[in-house]
Scaffold this active site. Sequence first.
Site, mmCIF file in Angstrom:
data_model
loop_
_atom_site.group_PDB
_atom_site.id
_atom_site.type_symbol
_atom_site.label_atom_id
_atom_site.label_comp_id
_atom_site.label_asym_id
_atom_site.label_seq_id
_atom_site.Cartn_x
_atom_site.Cartn_y
_atom_site.Cartn_z
ATOM 1 N N GLU A 261 19.468 56.279 58.051
ATOM 2 C CA GLU A 261 18.445 56.095 56.682
ATOM 3 C C GLU A 261 19.077 57.518 56.325
ATOM 4 O O GLU A 261 19.541 57.885 56.720
ATOM 5 C CB GLU A 261 17.187 56.696 58.270
ATOM 6 N N GLU A 312 4.065 55.121 52.623
ATOM 7 C CA GLU A 312 3.343 54.402 53.382
ATOM 8 C C GLU A 312 2.137 55.995 53.536
ATOM 9 O O GLU A 312 2.412 57.070 54.220
ATOM 10 C CB GLU A 312 4.743 54.979 54.577
ATOM 11 N N LYS A 315 1.291 57.725 56.962
ATOM 12 C CA LYS A 315 1.819 58.542 57.272
ATOM 13 C C LYS A 315 1.253 60.362 57.778
ATOM 14 O O LYS A 315 0.717 60.149 56.845
ATOM 15 C CB LYS A 315 3.501 58.690 56.919
ATOM 16 N N GLU A 321 5.631 63.076 53.430
ATOM 17 C CA GLU A 321 6.629 62.115 54.638
ATOM 18 C C GLU A 321 6.010 60.388 53.870
ATOM 19 O O GLU A 321 5.910 59.752 54.303
ATOM 20 C CB GLU A 321 5.279 62.387 55.601
#
Length: 339
Positions: A261, A312, A315, A321
């Site tokens: 990542e 997202e 999250k 995030e």
Amino acid sequence: MALNLLLLGLLINIFVFTADAQSVGVCYGTIANNLPSPRQVVSLYIRNRITRMRIYAPRSDILEALRGTNIELILDVPNVSLENLTNPNLATDWVRNNIVNYPDVSFRYISVGNEVDPNNDVTRQFVRFVLPAMINVQNALEAAGRANQIKVSTATYTGLLKDSYPPSIGVFHVNVADFIRPIITFLVKNGSPMLANIYPYFAHIGPPASPDLPFALFTRTTPAYKDGDRPYFNLFDAMYDAHYAAQSRLGGADVKIVVSESGWPSAGHNSATPGNAGTYYRNLISHVKSSRGTPVRPGKPIETYLFAMFDENDKTGEPTEKNFGVFTPGQVSKYQLSF
Ligand SMILES: *[C@@H]1O[C@H](CO)[C@@H](O)[C@H](O)[C@H]1NC(C)=O
Ligand SMILES: *[C@@H]1O[C@H](CO)[C@@H](O)[C@H](O)[C@H]1NC(C)=O
């Protein structure tokens, strides 16, 4: 004629292999309520020539969509499944249900756990399950005749390091060493890579240190510092080499590090702007695909997976995030990246 066809086949193989070896992957996180269907997502990968993907849990709808695509996959064993997989029979079931049953999906690595950390209150509970689960998954893959193509590993992160500056003093926390040493021994024995989540963004915003923004964004034209005779122009290399130094102290000098990542958010913090994020992703892609390598490991591309495919919205945690996507849920490219 037969020889010509053979040569043609070889050339095509070399071409495909070369193109493939240089592509970046993208992590397909799904903690959102507004994402396209797995089929639409796989088609978005293909249209953008993204040839590698990481997913965080086996999901039959995603695995079905990947059949026959040649997209190479990192499949995670989620933390919550680790305890089950310390039972060899359940590990065999898991491998059969999620891997063997999909012979036309190109599994590349199995990441047994993500960011499991003896010093983290949430993930500490999983520490004792990781290595036994890795061993059981490895044995199940061997029994299924798939252990040559599919390598078993676990995804670490910079939080496991006690020191990382300068990179050559990189070392794991004392209590992490006991967890990670036998894992490194496992990786050496099985010819598996180490997976590491490496985020210059989090190092940049600190605490404790706050390396400068150009260093974090790959835009410095002069080194930030020299480590011995090695000049460091970007923080990504510094963090990568610190991981490398840490594992080398525990017998992992020959274990390749795959960056499982790396990313930069576009909102939620002063440093998290679309401009900075676009610069980061563009420069990261060009850096890891080149054969520059890092000061300690020069001359080779670095296999890297961008985090993440989509913003997202479900999250939790820091506001940033939710904003790590390189696409919006509506499939609009945020940075016009070439993968
Ligand atoms: C790992 O486990 C913790 C605790 O259950 C969880 O918060 C975290 O999201 C997990 N990560 C993954 C990728 O499974
Ligand atoms: C663990 O295994 C049991 C029995 O096979 C199963 O019912 C359960 O869902 C599994 N748990 C997880 C988190 O995978």
